[in-house]
Design a protein around this motif. Sequence first.
Motif, PDB file in Angstrom:
ATOM      1  N   GLY A 238       0.787  -1.226   0.000  1.00 11.52           N
ATOM      2  CA  GLY A 238       0.000   0.000   0.000  1.00 11.52           C
ATOM      3  C   GLY A 238       0.819   1.276   0.000  1.00 11.52           C
ATOM      4  N   GLU A 239       2.162   1.153  -0.008  1.00  7.58           N
ATOM      5  CA  GLU A 239       3.014   2.339   0.041  1.00  7.58           C
ATOM      6  C   GLU A 239       3.485   2.805  -1.340  1.00  7.58           C
ATOM      7  N   GLY A 240       2.906   2.254  -2.403  1.00  5.82           N
ATOM      8  CA  GLY A 240       3.390   2.578  -3.742  1.00  5.82           C
ATOM      9  C   GLY A 240       3.353   4.062  -4.063  1.00  5.82           C
ATOM     10  N   PHE A 241       2.224   4.698  -3.778  1.00  2.18           N
ATOM     11  CA  PHE A 241       2.089   6.125  -4.095  1.00  2.18           C
ATOM     12  C   PHE A 241       3.087   6.943  -3.285  1.00  2.18           C
ATOM     13  N   LYS A 242       3.197   6.632  -1.995  1.00  5.91           N
ATOM     14  CA  LYS A 242       4.111   7.364  -1.117  1.00  5.91           C
ATOM     15  C   LYS A 242       5.555   7.209  -1.571  1.00  5.91           C
ATOM     16  N   LEU A 243       5.962   5.991  -1.879  1.00  2.00           N
ATOM     17  CA  LEU A 243       7.342   5.750  -2.274  1.00  2.00           C
ATOM     18  C   LEU A 243       7.657   6.354  -3.641  1.00  2.00           C
ATOM     19  N   ALA A 244       6.675   6.339  -4.538  1.00  2.00           N
ATOM     20  CA  ALA A 244       6.901   6.922  -5.863  1.00  2.00           C
ATOM     21  C   ALA A 244       7.191   8.413  -5.760  1.00  2.00           C
ATOM     22  N   GLN A 245       6.604   9.066  -4.756  1.00  2.00           N
ATOM     23  CA  GLN A 245       6.841  10.493  -4.573  1.00  2.00           C
ATOM     24  C   GLN A 245       8.287  10.789  -4.200  1.00  2.00           C
ATOM     25  N   LEU A 246       8.992   9.800  -3.610  1.00  2.00           N
ATOM     26  CA  LEU A 246      10.372  10.008  -3.194  1.00  2.00           C
ATOM     27  C   LEU A 246      11.267  10.341  -4.378  1.00  2.00           C
ATOM     28  N   ARG A 247      10.905   9.809  -5.552  1.00  2.00           N
ATOM     29  CA  ARG A 247      11.749  10.021  -6.729  1.00  2.00           C
ATOM     30  C   ARG A 247      11.365  11.296  -7.468  1.00  2.00           C
ATOM     31  N   LEU A 248      10.193  11.880  -7.137  1.00  2.00           N
ATOM     32  CA  LEU A 248       9.702  12.996  -7.926  1.00  2.00           C
ATOM     33  C   LEU A 248      10.253  14.345  -7.470  1.00  2.00           C
ATOM     34  N   GLY A 249      10.271  14.599  -6.147  1.00  2.00           N
ATOM     35  CA  GLY A 249      10.773  15.877  -5.660  1.00  2.00           C
ATOM     36  C   GLY A 249      12.215  16.120  -6.058  1.00  2.00           C
ATOM     37  N   PRO A 250      13.146  15.237  -5.652  1.00  2.00           N
ATOM     38  CA  PRO A 250      14.546  15.391  -6.070  1.00  2.00           C
ATOM     39  C   PRO A 250      14.698  15.365  -7.586  1.00  2.00           C
ATOM     40  N   GLY A 251      13.899  14.503  -8.247  1.00  2.00           N
ATOM     41  CA  GLY A 251      13.995  14.412  -9.698  1.00  2.00           C
ATOM     42  C   GLY A 251      13.634  15.714 -10.378  1.00  2.00           C
ATOM     43  N   ARG A 252      12.631  16.421  -9.834  1.00  2.00           N
ATOM     44  CA  ARG A 252      12.227  17.686 -10.453  1.00  2.00           C
ATOM     45  C   ARG A 252      13.247  18.786 -10.202  1.00  2.00           C
ATOM     46  N   ILE A 253      13.955  18.724  -9.075  1.00  2.00           N
ATOM     47  CA  ILE A 253      15.050  19.673  -8.850  1.00  2.00           C
ATOM     48  C   ILE A 253      16.135  19.470  -9.912  1.00  2.00           C
ATOM     49  N   THR A 254      16.546  18.214 -10.110  1.00  2.00           N
ATOM     50  CA  THR A 254      17.602  17.950 -11.088  1.00  2.00           C
ATOM     51  C   THR A 254      17.127  18.240 -12.511  1.00  2.00           C
ATOM     52  N   HIS A 255      15.862  17.910 -12.814  1.00  2.00           N
ATOM     53  CA  HIS A 255      15.330  18.238 -14.138  1.00  2.00           C
ATOM     54  C   HIS A 255      15.381  19.746 -14.367  1.00  2.00           C
ATOM     55  N   ALA A 256      14.850  20.528 -13.418  1.00  2.00           N
ATOM     56  CA  ALA A 256      14.748  21.972 -13.599  1.00  2.00           C
ATOM     57  C   ALA A 256      16.123  22.619 -13.741  1.00  2.00           C
ATOM     58  N   MET A 257      17.105  22.165 -12.945  1.00  2.00           N
ATOM     59  CA  MET A 257      18.442  22.735 -13.059  1.00  2.00           C
ATOM     60  C   MET A 257      19.135  22.264 -14.340  1.00  2.00           C
ATOM     61  N   ARG A 258      18.855  21.037 -14.737  1.00  2.00           N
ATOM     62  CA  ARG A 258      19.407  20.552 -16.009  1.00  2.00           C
ATOM     63  C   ARG A 258      18.846  21.380 -17.164  1.00  2.00           C
ATOM     64  N   TRP A 259      17.560  21.700 -17.102  1.00  2.00           N
ATOM     65  CA  TRP A 259      16.952  22.533 -18.145  1.00  2.00           C
ATOM     66  C   TRP A 259      17.608  23.907 -18.203  1.00  2.00           C
ATOM     67  N   ILE A 260      17.966  24.443 -17.034  1.00  2.00           N
ATOM     68  CA  ILE A 260      18.637  25.746 -17.005  1.00  2.00           C
ATOM     69  C   ILE A 260      19.978  25.652 -17.714  1.00  2.00           C
ATOM     70  N   GLY A 261      20.691  24.544 -17.489  1.00  2.00           N
ATOM     71  CA  GLY A 261      21.952  24.338 -18.195  1.00  2.00           C
ATOM     72  C   GLY A 261      21.758  24.281 -19.695  1.00  2.00           C
ATOM     73  N   VAL A 262      20.707  23.578 -20.134  1.00  2.00           N
ATOM     74  CA  VAL A 262      20.411  23.484 -21.567  1.00  2.00           C
ATOM     75  C   VAL A 262      20.018  24.855 -22.123  1.00  2.00           C
ATOM     76  N   ALA A 263      19.201  25.587 -21.361  1.00  2.00           N
ATOM     77  CA  ALA A 263      18.780  26.925 -21.800  1.00  2.00           C
ATOM     78  C   ALA A 263      19.986  27.858 -21.916  1.00  2.00           C
ATOM     79  N   ARG A 264      20.896  27.782 -20.943  1.00  2.00           N
ATOM     80  CA  ARG A 264      22.091  28.630 -20.988  1.00  2.00           C
ATOM     81  C   ARG A 264      22.956  28.269 -22.197  1.00  2.00           C
ATOM     82  N   ARG A 265      23.100  26.992 -22.470  1.00  2.00           N
ATOM     83  CA  ARG A 265      23.874  26.579 -23.642  1.00  2.00           C
ATOM     84  C   ARG A 265      23.230  27.096 -24.926  1.00  2.00           C
ATOM     85  N   SER A 266      21.900  27.045 -24.980  1.00  2.00           N
ATOM     86  CA  SER A 266      21.179  27.524 -26.162  1.00  2.00           C
ATOM     87  C   SER A 266      21.323  29.034 -26.312  1.00  2.00           C
TER      88      SER A 266
END
Length: 404
Positions: A238-266
């Motif tokens: 029953g912890e699937g939803f809760k555990l899946a969230q563990l990968r989303l918060g940190p993942g969105r930080i890395t995604h957003a900063m990675r996008w900034i790197g791509v935007a800066r390169r562009s």
Amino acid sequence: MFHFTESEEQRRMLDKATEIMDKYVFPNEKYMVPHRGLPDEILKPLQQIVKDNGLWAAHLPKEYGGMGMGFVSLGLLSEVIGQSPIGPYSFGSMAPDAGNGEILVHAATEEQKEKYLRPLANYEIRSCFAMTEPEVSGSDPRTLQGTAVKDGDEWVINAHKWYTTGAEGAAFAIAMVVTDPAADPYNRTSLFIVDTDNPGFEIVREVPVLGDHYVGGHCEVRFSNCRIPEKNMLGRRGEGFKLAQLRLGPGRITHAMRWIGVARRSLNEMIAYSLTKKDGNKTLADSQIIQNYIADSEAEIQASRLLTLHAAWKMDQGDEARKEVSLIKFYGAQVLNNVIDRAIQTLGMYGLTPNTPLEGLYREARAARIYDGADEVHRMVVARHVLKEYQAKERLNEPAAVPK
């Protein structure tokens, strides 16, 4: 407290990462194979250079070979290595393995960590995350239909999944399926580790999508009477939803900063071209239109960067920062698309050729507004938080009753 200066340790880390990117990563982009990445004979030596410099797997604890850093440092590093599609693979922080590693750190048993986490952390194997289903909304895991039914000391999984990133060539999948259909929407699902050589696991096809940077493609998979031992459950039932969230918060930080790197390169591609391309006796950089493109892009990059680092700072303080994380997800994705689009417009048809990285980055960028939750979902989350905050403040400011 807030401040806007990197620590000496962070500065050394970023300088070393920048040096590796310039010297080893960018020059090897030309060897990248669509949906397969770099050949091992090129990738492995790059990864060893990163490991030798202590910059491997920034998202993982030191005991598993990572850097064990906070979210702000993770974000700053992601901005540097995210400029190249092969950067995260070279530095051991690629999706979906990074998110799966975070789940395993938090929820796996010691046996599971030894069998799956350690080789994953060292890039000896790859993994995938099987959640999205074609029959229901991809942005709402509460509606999943795939099931796992207990049968003795085994679980039997029957599920149809797609857009399972990296499935081709993965050693195992983390599958999110329903184990308690009658439970409330947040407690219906559980997570299971499924070895991809299980006879009940099938890769139906690689689904063709816009962009070609993700290793292993985006696949349609089926679990057909897929039997796995009871010990392969991750966390508790029953912890699937809760555990899946563990990968989303940190993942969105890395995604957003990675996008900034791509935007800066562009943006840098746009500036370099505009300074050399002649329009009569002037360069494109002398044009007010191009100057507006540059100014608007710089403003958006700076705004997105500060929003993202603020969200990372709040997470370092122990705050879930749900509003802030949703904010950077939809705003950062829009900035990414805006900046690359302006860069291509500046370069004209040349920007549509593979002679610059822009056309490949542009094709990949469109998906940023969809994966890990569509923009519309994150806007809804932000709006609901803002409304609740306002209503709570209004209640606190209500005038006291006047005694009669």
